[in-house]
Structures are given as structure tokens and as C-alpha cells.
Motif scaffolding. Structure first.
Motif, PDB file in Angstrom:
ATOM      1  N   SER A   1     -22.122  10.099  43.623  1.00  0.00           N
ATOM      2  CA  SER A   1     -22.134  10.439  45.107  1.00  0.00           C
ATOM      3  C   SER A   1     -22.457  11.958  44.210  1.00  0.00           C
ATOM      4  N   PHE A   2     -21.585  12.518  43.266  1.00  0.00           N
ATOM      5  CA  PHE A   2     -21.935  13.697  43.306  1.00  0.00           C
ATOM      6  C   PHE A   2     -23.329  14.107  42.585  1.00  0.00           C
ATOM      7  N   ALA A   3     -24.078  13.681  42.307  1.00  0.00           N
ATOM      8  CA  ALA A   3     -25.170  14.036  41.394  1.00  0.00           C
ATOM      9  C   ALA A   3     -25.591  12.970  40.732  1.00  0.00           C
ATOM     10  N   ALA A   4     -26.911  12.877  39.801  1.00  0.00           N
ATOM     11  CA  ALA A   4     -28.475  11.829  39.369  1.00  0.00           C
ATOM     12  C   ALA A   4     -26.900  10.190  39.065  1.00  0.00           C
ATOM     13  N   GLU A   5     -27.389   9.230  39.345  1.00  0.00           N
ATOM     14  CA  GLU A   5     -26.474   7.942  39.031  1.00  0.00           C
ATOM     15  C   GLU A   5     -26.272   7.646  37.563  1.00  0.00           C
ATOM     16  N   LEU A   6     -25.536   7.257  36.735  1.00  0.00           N
ATOM     17  CA  LEU A   6     -25.569   6.331  35.316  1.00  0.00           C
ATOM     18  C   LEU A   6     -26.112   5.339  36.038  1.00  0.00           C
ATOM     19  N   GLN A   7     -27.336   5.317  35.157  1.00  0.00           N
ATOM     20  CA  GLN A   7     -28.030   3.736  34.883  1.00  0.00           C
ATOM     21  C   GLN A   7     -27.660   3.231  33.633  1.00  0.00           C
ATOM     22  N   VAL A   8     -26.511   2.374  34.243  1.00  0.00           N
ATOM     23  CA  VAL A   8     -25.563   1.234  33.062  1.00  0.00           C
ATOM     24  C   VAL A   8     -26.933   0.363  32.564  1.00  0.00           C
ATOM     25  N   GLY A   9     -26.821   0.771  31.279  1.00  0.00           N
ATOM     26  CA  GLY A   9     -27.596  -0.633  30.184  1.00  0.00           C
ATOM     27  C   GLY A   9     -26.703  -1.940  29.602  1.00  0.00           C
ATOM     28  N   LYS A  10     -25.413  -1.247  29.694  1.00  0.00           N
ATOM     29  CA  LYS A  10     -24.468  -2.858  29.074  1.00  0.00           C
ATOM     30  C   LYS A  10     -23.199  -1.850  29.590  1.00  0.00           C
ATOM     31  N   ALA A  11     -22.094  -2.547  29.452  1.00  0.00           N
ATOM     32  CA  ALA A  11     -20.455  -2.023  29.293  1.00  0.00           C
ATOM     33  C   ALA A  11     -20.126  -3.098  28.546  1.00  0.00           C
ATOM     34  N   CYS A  12     -19.527  -2.613  27.148  1.00  0.00           N
ATOM     35  CA  CYS A  12     -18.635  -3.767  26.568  1.00  0.00           C
ATOM     36  C   CYS A  12     -16.889  -3.973  26.412  1.00  0.00           C
ATOM     37  N   PRO A  13     -16.077  -5.714  26.621  1.00  0.00           N
ATOM     38  CA  PRO A  13     -14.768  -4.892  26.694  1.00  0.00           C
ATOM     39  C   PRO A  13     -13.992  -4.048  25.514  1.00  0.00           C
ATOM     40  N   VAL A  14     -13.094  -3.572  26.187  1.00  0.00           N
ATOM     41  CA  VAL A  14     -12.445  -2.745  24.889  1.00  0.00           C
ATOM     42  C   VAL A  14     -11.061  -3.575  24.954  1.00  0.00           C
ATOM     43  N   THR A  15     -10.950  -3.780  23.672  1.00  0.00           N
ATOM     44  CA  THR A  15      -9.235  -4.990  23.653  1.00  0.00           C
ATOM     45  C   THR A  15      -8.497  -4.298  22.888  1.00  0.00           C
ATOM     46  N   TYR A  16      -7.408  -4.619  22.861  1.00  0.00           N
ATOM     47  CA  TYR A  16      -6.014  -4.156  21.831  1.00  0.00           C
ATOM     48  C   TYR A  16      -5.544  -5.787  21.918  1.00  0.00           C
ATOM     49  N   GLN A  17      -4.790  -6.045  20.850  1.00  0.00           N
ATOM     50  CA  GLN A  17      -4.006  -7.372  20.414  1.00  0.00           C
ATOM     51  C   GLN A  17      -4.971  -8.208  21.452  1.00  0.00           C
ATOM     52  N   ASN A  18      -5.446  -8.241  22.106  1.00  0.00           N
ATOM     53  CA  ASN A  18      -6.180  -9.546  22.506  1.00  0.00           C
ATOM     54  C   ASN A  18      -6.254  -9.356  24.028  1.00  0.00           C
ATOM     55  N   GLU A  19      -5.861  -8.103  24.685  1.00  0.00           N
ATOM     56  CA  GLU A  19      -5.688  -7.983  25.874  1.00  0.00           C
ATOM     57  C   GLU A  19      -6.772  -6.345  26.226  1.00  0.00           C
ATOM     58  N   PRO A  20      -7.317  -6.888  27.056  1.00  0.00           N
ATOM     59  CA  PRO A  20      -8.514  -5.576  27.880  1.00  0.00           C
ATOM     60  C   PRO A  20      -7.800  -4.405  27.937  1.00  0.00           C
ATOM     61  N   THR A  21      -8.292  -3.365  27.908  1.00  0.00           N
ATOM     62  CA  THR A  21      -7.902  -2.178  28.027  1.00  0.00           C
ATOM     63  C   THR A  21      -9.064  -1.290  28.778  1.00  0.00           C
ATOM     64  N   GLY A  22     -10.200  -1.212  28.930  1.00  0.00           N
ATOM     65  CA  GLY A  22     -11.103  -0.974  29.125  1.00  0.00           C
ATOM     66  C   GLY A  22     -12.548  -1.641  29.113  1.00  0.00           C
ATOM     67  N   ILE A  23     -13.511  -0.710  28.897  1.00  0.00           N
ATOM     68  CA  ILE A  23     -14.828  -0.956  28.883  1.00  0.00           C
ATOM     69  C   ILE A  23     -15.280   0.724  28.089  1.00  0.00           C
ATOM     70  N   LEU A  24     -16.118   0.037  27.188  1.00  0.00           N
ATOM     71  CA  LEU A  24     -17.384   0.426  26.471  1.00  0.00           C
ATOM     72  C   LEU A  24     -18.948   1.043  27.649  1.00  0.00           C
ATOM     73  N   VAL A  25     -19.176   1.748  27.345  1.00  0.00           N
ATOM     74  CA  VAL A  25     -20.372   1.499  28.639  1.00  0.00           C
ATOM     75  C   VAL A  25     -21.757   2.352  28.612  1.00  0.00           C
ATOM     76  N   PHE A  26     -22.699   1.860  27.547  1.00  0.00           N
ATOM     77  CA  PHE A  26     -23.507   2.370  27.063  1.00  0.00           C
ATOM     78  C   PHE A  26     -25.075   2.215  28.326  1.00  0.00           C
ATOM     79  N   SER A  27     -24.945   3.469  28.842  1.00  0.00           N
ATOM     80  CA  SER A  27     -25.922   3.935  29.481  1.00  0.00           C
ATOM     81  C   SER A  27     -27.628   2.939  28.864  1.00  0.00           C
ATOM     82  N   LYS A  28     -28.265   2.977  30.443  1.00  0.00           N
ATOM     83  CA  LYS A  28     -30.303   2.601  29.927  1.00  0.00           C
ATOM     84  C   LYS A  28     -30.587   3.732  29.114  1.00  0.00           C
TER      85      LYS A  28
END
Length: 252
Positions: free
Chosen positions: A20-47
Motif C-alpha cells: 500500500s506504500f508503493a511497488a508491490e513485492l513480487q513473491v517467488g518462494k517462501a521458505c519456512p524458518v525453524t528453530y528446534q523444529n518449531e516455526p519462527t518465521g519465513i525466508l521470502v525470496f522475491s520473483k
């Protein structure tokens, strides 16, 4: 499962807010980020996009393209801070890349190395003069190698903007030009060992065509996700002489 759905939903909301601020992020792929098998975020790679030695950037490769560009965002709690989903108890989140190439090398470079310039005192890519950002931030000032104009906003715990390229002069006659990266999220702690979290591998190839053509335009290899760093990544950190930062000493 509910936690994973909540993380994905929160990320989508973040992208919508940022766009909504400006040019949209074109998402290519999102990799789950885990710590001791628990989800803690996402590593997002753009197109991925393509450019000609850091100019004429576009999402479709032109005949004169020599490299690619990509945004990589570590979304921890979608506000650029370490509160919230900070399960690993990090003081900050960082990103490290290892690069492997078949191209000719500059003096002092190695075929496989930490992807940082000479003179860095740590292995993290999110350091000046490399293009990066933290929290709610504007994209880099230089937009000549980006497929947008101006400085749109992005929102992440840590972000990097990479536009690697190899011109024909640095190709090896008769061989394809392959450039591959492994980018890993890192939990940095002021007291205690750092932890490598999850990773994504990506890269590109320029096929050797021969004759007057030389090499083709780059072809993006896509992104593959991994819950742990590869053996090559770990060995590169451990054996690197570019920074005084040993895998087995500083990491657990």
C-alpha cells in the motif's frame, strides 16, 4: 499446523500493507524458518528479475542480460523486530550467503566463498556497502538494476537486495557460466553462540553458445528450501580466511 497457518497469514497481511506504500513485492518462494523444529518465521525470496550489468532491469530477460536480481526478506514477526515469534531468543537476525561460481575470478577470490567483499570483519551480507535494510525501510537508493523506480517500502526483520552478474569477459571459453548461492537466516546473540536457522539455495546459468554469441542470457534456477545449511556452507564458514569467524567456534 495452526501456528504455520498463522505465520503464513501474517506474512500475507504484511505484504499487502507494504504494497500500500508503493511497488508491490513480487513473491517467488517462501521458505519456512525453524528453530528446534518449531516455526519462527519465513525466508521470502522475491520473483527474480534480469539486468544487463546492473542496468535495463526487467522481469523478462533481454538478449543482452548478464545477471539476475532478487530480494530476500527474513520475516520473523512481520514488524522487523525480534519480539513476538523470537523463539530462538535472538538479539538480532542476520543473513549469510555462500557463493559458488564457474566464472573467472578476481584476484583473491575463491570458487566457493562467503559472499562478501574484502575488508568485512564478519560474514553477514547485511552490511554496508551491500544493499540491505531492517524493519520498515525503503529499498536501496540505486534503482538502475531494479525492476521498479524510486524507493518502495519493505518490512522485514532483515532484508538484502542482490543483483549478481557475470559479463562475457569473465566467462571461461567452452564452459557454461554457473553462479549459485545459499542464503541462510542467522540468529545472532550478544551472549551465547549464534545459530544458523533455515536456508534457501538459488542461482542462475548462462549457457555457452560459442561463436559470436558467446553466452546466452541468464536462466534463473529457482529456489530450493532447506531446514539446515549444507555441508558446503558449513565448511566454507569454517575454512574461510576472509573473516575471523569460525563455524565451530562461534556457532552452535
Amino acid at each position: 499446523m495452526l501456528r504455520r497457518i498463522a505465520i503464513a497469514t501474517a506474512y500475507i497481511i504484511s505484504v499487502v500493507v507494504s504494497s500500500s506504500f508503493a511497488a508491490e513485492l513480487q513473491v517467488g518462494k517462501a521458505c519456512p524458518v525453524t528453530y528446534q523444529n518449531e516455526p519462527t518465521g519465513i525466508l521470502v525470496f522475491s520473483k527474480a528479475w534480469y539486468h544487463s550489468s546492473r542496468s535495463s532491469a526487467k522481469y523478462i530477460a533481454g538478449d543482452n542480460a548478464t545477471g539476475i536480481g532478487i530480494e530476500i526478506h527474513l520475516q520473523n514477526n512481520y514488524s522487523g523486530k525480534v519480539e513476538g515469534l523470537n523463539l530462538p531468543s535472538c538479539d538480532r537476525y542476520r543473513l549469510i550467503q555462500v557463493r559458488e561460481t564457474t566464472a573467472r575470478l578476481f584476484q583473491g577470490e575463491s570458487r566457493i566463498q562467503i559472499d562478501i567483499p574484502d575488508g568485512f570483519d564478519n560474514p553477514f551480507y547485511d552490511n554496508a556497502p551491500l544493499e540491505h535494510g531492517y524493519g520498515l525501510h525503503r529499498t536501496p537508493i540505486d534503482d538502475s538494476d531494479k525492476p521498479w523506480t524510486g524507493r518502495p517500502y519493505r518490512d522485514a526483520s532483515v532484508s538484502i537486495y542482490d543483483t549478481p552478474y557475470v559479463s562475457d569477459a569473465w566467462g571461461v571459453e567452452g564452459e557454461h557460466i554457473d553462479v549459485n548461492f545459499e542464503t541462510c537466516a542467522v540468529c545472532e546473540r550478544d551472549r551465547g553462540y549464534d545459530s544458523i536457522l533455515s536456508c534457501g539455495s538459488w542461482g542462475y546459468r548462462r549457457d555457452y553458445m560459442g561463436g559470436m554469441t558467446g553466452w546466452s542470457e541468464p536462466e534463473f534456477s529457482g529456489v530450493s528450501c532447506s531446514a539446515t545449511p549444507s555441508k558446503t556452507f558449513q565448511e566454507t564458514l569454517d575454512r574461510s580466511h576472509r573473516v575471523d569467524y569460525s563455524y565451530w567456534i562461534n556457532w552452535r
